[in-house]
Design a protein around this motif. Structure first.
Motif, PDB file in Angstrom:
ATOM      1  N   PRO A 190      47.640  37.673  21.373  1.00 39.02           N
ATOM      2  CA  PRO A 190      46.415  37.146  21.971  1.00 39.02           C
ATOM      3  C   PRO A 190      46.495  36.640  23.448  1.00 39.02           C
ATOM      4  CG  PRO A 190      47.035  35.690  20.210  1.00 39.02           C
ATOM      5  CD  PRO A 190      48.155  36.805  20.050  1.00 39.02           C
ATOM      6  N   ALA A 191      45.401  36.958  24.201  1.00 37.30           N
ATOM      7  CA  ALA A 191      45.230  36.310  25.328  1.00 37.30           C
ATOM      8  C   ALA A 191      45.123  34.701  25.113  1.00 37.30           C
ATOM      9  CB  ALA A 191      44.155  36.781  26.041  1.00 37.30           C
ATOM     10  N   HIS A 192      45.511  33.892  26.553  1.00 36.57           N
ATOM     11  CA  HIS A 192      45.460  32.542  26.552  1.00 36.57           C
ATOM     12  C   HIS A 192      44.912  32.204  28.044  1.00 36.57           C
ATOM     13  CE1 HIS A 192      49.522  33.180  27.990  1.00 36.57           C
ATOM     14  NE2 HIS A 192      49.320  32.374  28.732  1.00 36.57           N
ATOM     15  N   THR A 193      44.521  30.882  27.949  1.00 40.18           N
ATOM     16  CA  THR A 193      44.213  30.353  29.283  1.00 40.18           C
ATOM     17  C   THR A 193      44.986  28.662  29.232  1.00 40.18           C
ATOM     18  OG1 THR A 193      42.453  29.255  28.263  1.00 40.18           O
ATOM     19  CG2 THR A 193      41.963  31.174  29.334  1.00 40.18           C
ATOM     20  N   HIS A 194      45.463  28.242  30.380  1.00 45.69           N
ATOM     21  CA  HIS A 194      45.733  27.016  30.368  1.00 45.69           C
ATOM     22  C   HIS A 194      45.085  26.324  31.489  1.00 45.69           C
ATOM     23  CE1 HIS A 194      48.483  29.358  32.993  1.00 45.69           C
ATOM     24  NE2 HIS A 194      48.937  29.990  31.805  1.00 45.69           N
ATOM     25  N   ASP A 195      44.122  25.355  31.168  1.00 49.81           N
ATOM     26  CA  ASP A 195      43.534  24.843  32.149  1.00 49.81           C
ATOM     27  C   ASP A 195      44.248  23.692  33.044  1.00 49.81           C
ATOM     28  OD1 ASP A 195      40.643  24.146  32.695  1.00 49.81           O
ATOM     29  OD2 ASP A 195      41.012  22.301  32.253  1.00 49.81           O
ATOM     30  N   ASN A 229      52.426  49.100  40.958  1.00 47.19           N
ATOM     31  CA  ASN A 229      53.712  48.660  41.121  1.00 47.19           C
ATOM     32  C   ASN A 229      54.100  47.820  42.474  1.00 47.19           C
ATOM     33  OD1 ASN A 229      56.662  48.248  40.615  1.00 47.19           O
ATOM     34  ND2 ASN A 229      57.027  49.710  42.096  1.00 47.19           N
ATOM     35  N   GLU A 230      54.755  46.530  42.139  1.00 47.02           N
ATOM     36  CA  GLU A 230      54.729  45.421  43.273  1.00 47.02           C
ATOM     37  C   GLU A 230      53.517  44.988  43.760  1.00 47.02           C
ATOM     38  OE1 GLU A 230      57.520  46.936  46.561  1.00 47.02           O
ATOM     39  OE2 GLU A 230      59.035  47.163  44.833  1.00 47.02           O
ATOM     40  N   GLU A 231      52.461  44.831  42.856  1.00 47.42           N
ATOM     41  CA  GLU A 231      51.105  44.416  43.359  1.00 47.42           C
ATOM     42  C   GLU A 231      50.900  42.745  42.507  1.00 47.42           C
ATOM     43  OE1 GLU A 231      48.511  47.814  44.745  1.00 47.42           O
ATOM     44  OE2 GLU A 231      48.028  46.863  42.717  1.00 47.42           O
ATOM     45  N   ALA A 232      50.547  42.043  42.939  1.00 46.41           N
ATOM     46  CA  ALA A 232      50.511  40.678  42.200  1.00 46.41           C
ATOM     47  C   ALA A 232      48.924  40.345  41.861  1.00 46.41           C
ATOM     48  CB  ALA A 232      50.954  39.655  43.380  1.00 46.41           C
ATOM     49  N   VAL A 233      48.867  39.546  40.705  1.00 43.54           N
ATOM     50  CA  VAL A 233      47.321  39.015  40.426  1.00 43.54           C
ATOM     51  C   VAL A 233      47.537  37.561  40.632  1.00 43.54           C
ATOM     52  CG1 VAL A 233      45.837  38.845  38.675  1.00 43.54           C
ATOM     53  CG2 VAL A 233      47.103  41.008  38.932  1.00 43.54           C
ATOM     54  N   VAL A 234      46.641  36.937  41.101  1.00 42.14           N
ATOM     55  CA  VAL A 234      46.348  35.325  41.182  1.00 42.14           C
ATOM     56  C   VAL A 234      45.614  35.117  40.038  1.00 42.14           C
ATOM     57  CG1 VAL A 234      45.689  33.271  42.673  1.00 42.14           C
ATOM     58  CG2 VAL A 234      46.655  35.276  43.725  1.00 42.14           C
ATOM     59  N   SER A 235      45.885  34.236  39.134  1.00 40.53           N
ATOM     60  CA  SER A 235      45.205  33.877  38.038  1.00 40.53           C
ATOM     61  C   SER A 235      44.578  32.616  37.807  1.00 40.53           C
ATOM     62  CB  SER A 235      46.000  34.325  36.768  1.00 40.53           C
ATOM     63  OG  SER A 235      45.194  33.920  35.305  1.00 40.53           O
ATOM     64  N   PRO A 236      43.465  32.182  37.930  1.00 43.74           N
ATOM     65  CA  PRO A 236      42.927  30.776  38.011  1.00 43.74           C
ATOM     66  C   PRO A 236      43.171  30.165  36.428  1.00 43.74           C
ATOM     67  CG  PRO A 236      41.244  32.255  39.159  1.00 43.74           C
ATOM     68  CD  PRO A 236      42.402  32.906  38.248  1.00 43.74           C
ATOM     69  N   SER A 237      42.944  28.746  36.590  1.00 41.58           N
ATOM     70  CA  SER A 237      43.264  28.312  35.271  1.00 41.58           C
ATOM     71  C   SER A 237      42.252  28.763  34.239  1.00 41.58           C
ATOM     72  CB  SER A 237      43.264  26.692  35.542  1.00 41.58           C
ATOM     73  OG  SER A 237      42.054  26.238  35.945  1.00 41.58           O
ATOM     74  N   TRP A 238      40.975  29.062  34.726  1.00 43.85           N
ATOM     75  CA  TRP A 238      39.969  29.190  33.711  1.00 43.85           C
ATOM     76  C   TRP A 238      40.180  30.786  33.156  1.00 43.85           C
ATOM     77  CZ3 TRP A 238      37.598  33.354  35.981  1.00 43.85           C
ATOM     78  CH2 TRP A 238      37.481  33.618  37.359  1.00 43.85           C
ATOM     79  N   SER A 239      40.993  31.724  33.771  1.00 42.44           N
ATOM     80  CA  SER A 239      41.146  32.989  33.515  1.00 42.44           C
ATOM     81  C   SER A 239      41.945  33.296  32.402  1.00 42.44           C
ATOM     82  CB  SER A 239      41.248  33.621  34.700  1.00 42.44           C
ATOM     83  OG  SER A 239      41.246  35.106  34.467  1.00 42.44           O
TER      84      SER A 239
END
Length: 274
Positions: A190-195, A229-239
């Protein structure tokens, strides 16, 4: 050559109204690895910086970055470097470190200019720091390896922990990477978040035509990005951050925030996602 792009923090209410182009503009990092250049994304999520350095025929030096307003980039920062290419060398603080593919180098606050050389493709991560810890090269053999998932759920994978409390001490940067077993596609479910922490992902080791379907957004308002390939994702704490790929891939995860507790996360079961 150094280029820096700033990414401002996005409120989840704003993200709900974004179309595909806007989501990619704010949360996806493309074109990070260019021969003869250092390219950085300076984000306003915990002031996390990510980017790439590809020396090619001549060394590259990372020193002054105007966005930090410090004489040298690492004056008030720590850094984690992953070599995703062939063997290369990083020189910093009067020491030279030879890095094979998959090796990770931690550089403590106050290390000074950083020089990249050789055939490496260096993925750079950096966070603000409050204390100086010793620089350290952590090879693939030195990493702590954790087996997770199962073939039945298509997420059998090996997590390799490098800049992590089980391996070494840092201020707030945590870094490692996860490799999927043959036949497994889901990197986290399962997916998760960490605020209390943001996170960034770099996907690598993929065929040019392959893509990862990266899931993001609030659990009740999910969105997606197709990542190459070689691309990045910025993931906010709410996502949330989860994904499934076409063929073999590995993703580097790096986090910054209030703590260095890797298990500090809030899970969201598939039935609760929308």
């Amino acid at each position: 050559m150094l280029t820096v792009e700033t990414r401002h923090a996005i409120h989840p209410d704003h993200a709900r109204a974004m179309d595909t182009a806007a989501l990619r503009s704010h949360f996806l990092g493309t074109g990070l690895f260019a021969t003869g250049e250092i390219r950085l994304l300076y984000t306003h999520y915990d002031r996390f910086v990510l980017g790439g350095a590809v020396p090619g025929d001549a060394p590259l030096v990372l020193d002054v970055v105007a966005e930090t307003k410090t004489p040298s980039f690492l004056d008030r920062r720590e850094m984690g470097i992953v070599n995703i290419g062939d063997t290369g060398t990083v020189t910093a603080g009067g020491e030279s470190y030879e890095m094979g593919k998959g090796d990770v180098l931690y550089l403590g606050m106050g290390t000074g200019p950083v020089t990249f050389a050789g055939a490496g493709r260096f993925y750079i991560t950096s966070t603000p720091a409050h204390a100086s810890y010793p620089s350290r090269l952590i090879t693939v053999e030195d990493a702590v390896k954790v087996q997770m998932g199962a073939a039945e759920t298509s997420n059998k994978r090996t997590i390799k922990q490098f800049i992590h409390p089980t391996v070494m001490e840092s201020c707030q940067l945590i870094l490692g990477y996860t490799a999927l077993e043959d036949g497994s596609v889901w990197n986290t479910m399962p997916a998760h978040t960490h605020d209390r922490r943001m996170e960034a992902y770099l996907y690598w080791g993929m065929a040019p035509e392959a893509r990862v379907l990266h899931l993001m957004g609030e659990p009740s308002e999910t969105r997606h990005l197709f990542v190459a390939n070689e691309e990045a994702v910025v993931s906010p704490s709410w996502s949330i951050h989860s994904g499934a790929g076409i063929g073999e891939y590995t993703f580097i995860w790096a986090m910054a925030g209030d703590n260095v507790d890797y298990t500090d996360m809030d899970f969201h079961q598939p039935a609760d996602l929308a």
